[in-house]
Write an enzyme that holds these catalytic residues in place. Structure first.
Site, PDB file in Angstrom:
ATOM      1  N   CYS A   1       0.847  -1.213   0.000  1.00 16.25           N
ATOM      2  CA  CYS A   1       0.000   0.000   0.000  1.00 16.25           C
ATOM      3  C   CYS A   1       0.871   1.248   0.000  1.00 16.25           C
ATOM      4  CB  CYS A   1      -0.884   0.041   1.245  1.00 16.25           C
ATOM      5  SG  CYS A   1      -2.136  -1.237   1.329  1.00 16.25           S
ATOM      6  N   ASP A   2       0.291   2.343  -0.497  1.00 15.39           N
ATOM      7  CA  ASP A   2       0.951   3.640  -0.359  1.00 15.39           C
ATOM      8  C   ASP A   2      -0.105   4.738  -0.302  1.00 15.39           C
ATOM      9  OD1 ASP A   2       3.692   4.997  -0.411  1.00 15.39           O
ATOM     10  OD2 ASP A   2       2.467   6.214  -1.757  1.00 15.39           O
ATOM     11  N   SER A   3       0.044   5.624   0.694  1.00 18.20           N
ATOM     12  CA  SER A   3      -0.944   6.692   0.894  1.00 18.20           C
ATOM     13  C   SER A   3      -0.342   8.047   0.589  1.00 18.20           C
ATOM     14  CB  SER A   3      -1.435   6.675   2.349  1.00 18.20           C
ATOM     15  OG  SER A   3      -2.053   5.432   2.648  1.00 18.20           O
TER      16      SER A   3
END
Ligand SMILES: Nc1nc2c(ncn2[C@@H]2O[C@H](COP(=O)(O)OP(=O)(O)OP(=O)(O)O)[C@@H](O)[C@H]2O)c(=O)[nH]1
Length: 193
Positions: free
Chosen positions: A66-68
């Site tokens: 994931c990457d935010s």
């Protein structure tokens, strides 16, 4: 076996509270080495890079990357590098509305299959005073958070509201992850402890 390719304590806690017990293998991906035309595209490129880096060392398992990123005026804002940057960010963010985009990638290592998608939650920021911004940044909390804010920590005092899945802000969207697992032929309930 489910593997979380992330150092994020918030992502791990969210998955554990939701019944999963993933093994954590931090990807070590250099996020500055990647670029894309939009914040959403960047979050997807980075989520894939993290999942792929961890999957490369495994023979089986479902690997989640994931990457935010906070998108404000079309620009991507990740984790602030310094307290000064966090102060400047809040002076831009306060009273404004941003979009917290989280890219998700799930790799079924044994099947050699990969699915990926972004989830977006709108964030309405409050209007903290200079003193409040200085106090918040002084806690050091913003430095480890995409967009320099938390929605459930000390930053929560300065978030008026959100539109969309709150998990996306914490760092992982459970409903989207359920869809991605389903696309790979897995029911998330089958992994519940
Ligand atoms: N607890 C909490 N964490 C948040 C919030 N918003 C963003 N984050 C965290 O901010 C970080 C975003 O940076 P990322 O680069 O996606 O992830 P990371 O922490 O660097 O960890 P990796 O996945 O190993 O790169 C993640 O750890 C998110 O969980 C929030 O509102 N609350």
């Amino acid at each position: 076996m489910i593997v979380l390719a992330s150092a994020s304590a918030a992502r791990l806690a969210l998955l554990r509270n939701a019944g999963l017990d993933p093994k954590v293998i931090v990807s070590g991906v250099d996020e500055d080495a990647f670029s894309a035309h939009t914040p959403a595209a960047l979050s997807l490129v980075l989520a894939k890079a993290k999942a792929e880096a961890v999957a490369a060392g495994l023979g089986d398992g479902l690997v989640i990357g994931c990457d935010s990123i906070l998108e404000l005026d079309g620009r991507p804002y990740g984790k602030p590098a310094t307290q000064e940057e966090a102060l400047d960010r809040w002076r831009i963010m306060r009273g404004r509305t941003g979009r917290l985009v989280t890219g998700h990638c799930v790799i079924d290592v044994a099947a050699g299959r990969q699915v990926a998608e972004t989830a977006t939650t709108v964030v309405h920021f409050g209007s903290p005073s200079e003193e409040e911004i200085a106090a918040y940044v002084g806690t050091g909390e913003p430095l480890s958070l995409a967009g320099a804010f938390s929605v459930e920590g000390r930053g929560g005092w300065f978030v008026e509201g959100i539109e969309g899945d709150h998990g996306t802000v914490l760092g992982i969207s459970l409903p989207l992850l359920r869809e991605l697992f389903d696309e790979l032929g897995y029911a998330v309930t089958s992994f519940w402890r």
